[in-house]
Design an enzyme around this catalytic site. Sequence first.
Site, PDB file in Angstrom:
ATOM      1  N   LYS A  84      -0.889  -2.279   0.322  1.00 13.95           N
ATOM      2  CA  LYS A  84      -1.708  -3.059   1.265  1.00 13.95           C
ATOM      3  C   LYS A  84      -2.303  -2.121   2.323  1.00 13.95           C
ATOM      4  CE  LYS A  84       2.453  -3.995   3.948  1.00 13.95           C
ATOM      5  NZ  LYS A  84       3.714  -4.728   3.898  1.00 13.95           N
TER       6      LYS A  84
ATOM      7  N   TYR B  61      -8.763  15.039  30.355  1.00 14.13           N
ATOM      8  CA  TYR B  61      -9.039  13.905  31.240  1.00 14.13           C
ATOM      9  C   TYR B  61      -7.869  13.606  32.168  1.00 14.13           C
ATOM     10  CZ  TYR B  61     -13.107  12.738  28.359  1.00 14.13           C
ATOM     11  OH  TYR B  61     -14.299  12.765  27.698  1.00 14.13           O
TER      12      TYR B  61
HETATM   13  C1  PLP Z   1       4.889  -4.173   3.487  1.00 13.01           C
HETATM   14  C2  PLP Z   1       5.872  -4.924   2.697  1.00 13.01           C
HETATM   15  C3  PLP Z   1       6.810  -4.273   1.875  1.00 13.01           C
HETATM   16  C4  PLP Z   1       6.969  -2.768   1.824  1.00 13.01           C
HETATM   17  O1  PLP Z   1       7.753  -2.328   2.888  1.00 13.01           O
HETATM   18  P1  PLP Z   1       8.178  -0.777   2.987  1.00 13.01           P
HETATM   19  O2  PLP Z   1       9.107  -0.758   4.121  1.00 13.01           O
HETATM   20  O3  PLP Z   1       6.932   0.002   3.255  1.00 13.01           O
HETATM   21  O4  PLP Z   1       8.798  -0.392   1.699  1.00 13.01           O
HETATM   22  C5  PLP Z   1       7.609  -5.055   1.068  1.00 13.01           C
HETATM   23  N1  PLP Z   1       7.525  -6.403   1.094  1.00 13.01           N
HETATM   24  C6  PLP Z   1       6.664  -7.063   1.894  1.00 13.01           C
HETATM   25  C7  PLP Z   1       6.635  -8.550   1.872  1.00 13.01           C
HETATM   26  C8  PLP Z   1       5.820  -6.346   2.730  1.00 13.01           C
HETATM   27  O5  PLP Z   1       4.981  -7.009   3.526  1.00 13.01           O
END
Ligand code: PLP
Length: 338
Positions: free
Chosen positions: A33, A235
């Site tokens: 994702k 800055y």
């Molecule tokens: C993002 C996500 C994962 C993966 O989590 P990691 O800690 O990166 O392995 C797994 N399950 C769901 C439902 C998620 O949203």
Amino acid sequence: MARAVLEISADAIRHNIKALKDFSGKKIIAVVKADAYGMSAFHVCSVLEHMDEVSSYAVACVEEGVELRKAGFKKDILVLGGVLRGEERALTEYRLTPVVSHKEHLKVIEGLHVGFHVKYDTGMGRLGFLEEVIRDSRIKGVLTHLSSPLDRDFSLRQIEEFKKIVKDYSSVDIHMESSAGVIYRVPFTTHIRIGLAMYGEKPAPDYPVALKRALRLKARIISVKYLPSGHPVSYSRTYTTDKKKKVGVVAFGYADGLTKALSNIGYLYWKDKPIKILGNITMDMTVVDLDNTSAQVGDWVEIVGEHQSFGDLAKLAGTIPYEIMCNVSSRVKRLLVP
Ligand SMILES: *Cc1c(COP(=O)(O)O)cnc(C)c1O
């Protein structure tokens, strides 16, 4: 020629997937994702597409799934965020598998010939059915999500809760463990859902799976000069030299993804030497301490790699590696290396 590059090691990703598969004995749902946490879903899936250990990809929304299909990837694609009205056609056209976590998602796919996974809320308090049990011949998988995988007692309670739920299902995929969650070796799940660990970022301090670093983030030095003692830097003048000092300007700022919270506390690396960030990180540039180095204009500096991980940066900045990874911006060139 890009001045800032993110290298993704195909070899390290393959190693990590195999190590996670060996440790868990389960097939892997690769969570890609948010453009693979900002690391480039296209590059990452190009590696995973050829691996039998990976059964499918998981994305956040239908649009991300459509993009992967259009790019030519063939494995199953799970849409973690469910399906809304207006998206039903994309499911069938691009062969996407929604994770149904709400009655409204079910209504959207009423009468449609689509397989789906159903999600239960065992303690995350985000997505998932609480009381209702969903029965449907189109169900291909059942899942839940750990809210606090580093909290053993709470995780064991979620595992027990989920165990009761899955009793009612047969011949479906069952998954709950994320990267940190694999330590529980849940005996009744068939898949693990892995994001972070795939990149060699340790999800817990004593992580039992031997991971290889897959990410390297680097940028070039665009200026080197000596500042006299008592000269302010960047800055708001939050740093002033206490002696004559060799300083460099790295072509990487918060617009590239280096959070301003690391101003005056973070380090980058020139060769094997840590170089301190001096003053406020700016939009496109960061000033660093190059004293006692022979660094020159044009040299590369490591932001993440051999010497520090996204997790190390996150700890210093008071956040989590996921957030720093997702913030690496599109100006940074992504390169898949062997
Ligand atoms: C993002 C996500 C994962 C993966 O989590 P990691 O800690 O990166 O392995 C797994 N399950 C769901 C439902 C998620 O949203």
